[in-house]
Design a protein around this motif. Structure first.
Motif, PDB file in Angstrom:
ATOM      1  N   ALA A  25     -12.460   9.403 -67.003  1.00 34.97           N
ATOM      2  CA  ALA A  25     -11.130   9.130 -67.557  1.00 34.97           C
ATOM      3  C   ALA A  25     -10.045   9.904 -66.823  1.00 34.97           C
ATOM      4  N   ALA A  26     -10.379  11.117 -66.353  1.00 31.80           N
ATOM      5  CA  ALA A  26      -9.390  11.952 -65.677  1.00 31.80           C
ATOM      6  C   ALA A  26      -9.289  11.649 -64.183  1.00 31.80           C
ATOM      7  N   GLY A  27     -10.080  10.690 -63.698  1.00 32.80           N
ATOM      8  CA  GLY A  27     -10.068  10.382 -62.278  1.00 32.80           C
ATOM      9  C   GLY A  27     -10.793  11.420 -61.441  1.00 32.80           C
ATOM     10  N   VAL A  47     -11.260  17.441 -60.442  1.00 33.56           N
ATOM     11  CA  VAL A  47     -10.165  16.477 -60.604  1.00 33.56           C
ATOM     12  C   VAL A  47      -9.148  16.757 -59.497  1.00 33.56           C
ATOM     13  N   GLN A  79      -9.927  16.113 -70.954  1.00 30.82           N
ATOM     14  CA  GLN A  79      -9.436  14.940 -71.682  1.00 30.82           C
ATOM     15  C   GLN A  79      -7.926  14.802 -71.567  1.00 30.82           C
ATOM     16  N   ALA A  82      -6.123  13.434 -68.364  1.00 28.10           N
ATOM     17  CA  ALA A  82      -6.008  11.988 -68.166  1.00 28.10           C
ATOM     18  C   ALA A  82      -4.730  11.421 -68.767  1.00 28.10           C
ATOM     19  N   ASP A  83      -3.997  12.228 -69.557  1.00 35.00           N
ATOM     20  CA  ASP A  83      -2.790  11.755 -70.236  1.00 35.00           C
ATOM     21  C   ASP A  83      -1.559  12.076 -69.410  1.00 35.00           C
TER      22      ASP A  83
END
Length: 316
Positions: A25-27, A47, A79, A82-83
């Protein structure tokens, strides 16, 4: 998928799946960097910086078997990365992020299998009975003092240092990772003191700078601000991870003890198991409180010169 009597925390299998899920999700990517005594993969999540920054920072957790709240904070860091617009995503503007949610998977599994019940020595150590946070070499010229918690040379003791520095595959593998990646800053997540313990230094420039970094973390904590626990003269080297990272790998490094002692005793004066002394029943409020501080600490360290550079500037 939770750990049964240890719910809402994760079973070892759920933890491994969560690492892959949040990495995707975070690439990021899952990077195996070694194996534990019992053959479990030691895994970091990398990441990349969103702006191609070359500096790297590390957040690691769970070097002691029952300290699962640190693992949860580390996973939450991934988590939120990823935002878009989150502080963790903003951190990626300035550095590549590496996260090791569990430094001691054998201790984690043993804690799970025993449902968190038993003497601390049975849960805290690796599969050789070594306290991994006493297994790092002391800086050159330092000697181990006979103080409580400073590390024991007796096998079977809770803080047994092991037969030799870096004798354990878990510590040796992390040492290699630190050498290869050259982390600028590192936060090492433990429980349950509710404090910040920066690397022990006796030079005034680094000691003062650690005070500034810890102040940045405390200022970012919305509800409960942790105090710094440090002394230039009265402190001692014990073979801890943050000391090794600072003195050998030239990294700004701090131990963050998530979940304060008082909160633990408010939760249980006499806990039903060892596990529940170290972990809150609801990890959410402590993730919300400590994650902004972890990010603020790393961000402030990235705005700093390396420890060696700071000392050189001060002596010029």
């Amino acid at each position: 998928m939770s750990a049964g009597p240890l719910s809402p925390y994760r079973s070892p299998e759920h933890r491994r799946r969560a690492v892959r899920d949040v990495a995707s999700a975070a690439g990021g990517e899952v990077v195996p960097y070694g194996q534990s005594v019992e053959g479990e993969a030691l895994e970091a999540v990398r990441v990349p910086s969103s702006r191609g920054a070359s500096r790297r920072v590390l957040c690691s957790a769970n070097i002691h078997g029952p300290e699962w709240i640190g693992c949860e904070v580390a996973l939450a860091l991934l988590q939120t990365a990823a935002d878009a617009g989150s502080p963790a995503a903003a951190l990626l503007h300035h550095a590549e992020l590496w996260v090791v949610p569990c430094l001691n998977p054998d201790g984690y599994r043993r804690t799970f299998e025993r449902q968190g019940v038993g003497p601390l020595v049975h849960l805290r150590t690796n599969a050789h009975g070594v306290d991994l946070n006493r297994n790092y070499p002391l800086p050159g010229g330092a000697r181990r003092h006979r103080l409580p918690g400073s590390g024991s040379t007796t096998p079977g003791d809770t803080t047994y240092v092991g037969p030799a520095p870096l004798s354990e595959p878990e510590t040796a593998a992390l040492d290699r990772l630190c050498a290869e990646q050259g982390f600028w800053a590192s936060t090492n997540l433990h429980s349950f003191m509710g404090t910040m313990i920066p690397a022990h230094v006796d030079d005034r420039p680094c000691f003062r700078h650690y005070a500034r970094l810890c102040r940045a973390m405390a200022d970012a904590q919305p509800r409960h601000r942790y105090r710094r626990l440090a002394a230039r003269v009265l402190d001692t080297f014990t073979g801890e991870q943050e000391d090794h990272q600072h003195h050998v790998h030239d990294t700004w490094a701090v131990c963050i003890e998530v979940f304060p002692v008082l909160a633990s005793y408010r939760q249980h004066w006499r806990p039903p198991s060892t596990f529940w002394r170290f972990n809150p029943h609801d990890p959410g409020p402590w993730i919300d409180n400590d994650l902004p501080g972890v990010i603020a600490w790393l961000r402030a360290a990235l705005d700093s010169p390396r420890p060696s550079e700071l000392r050189a500037q001060a002596s010029a």
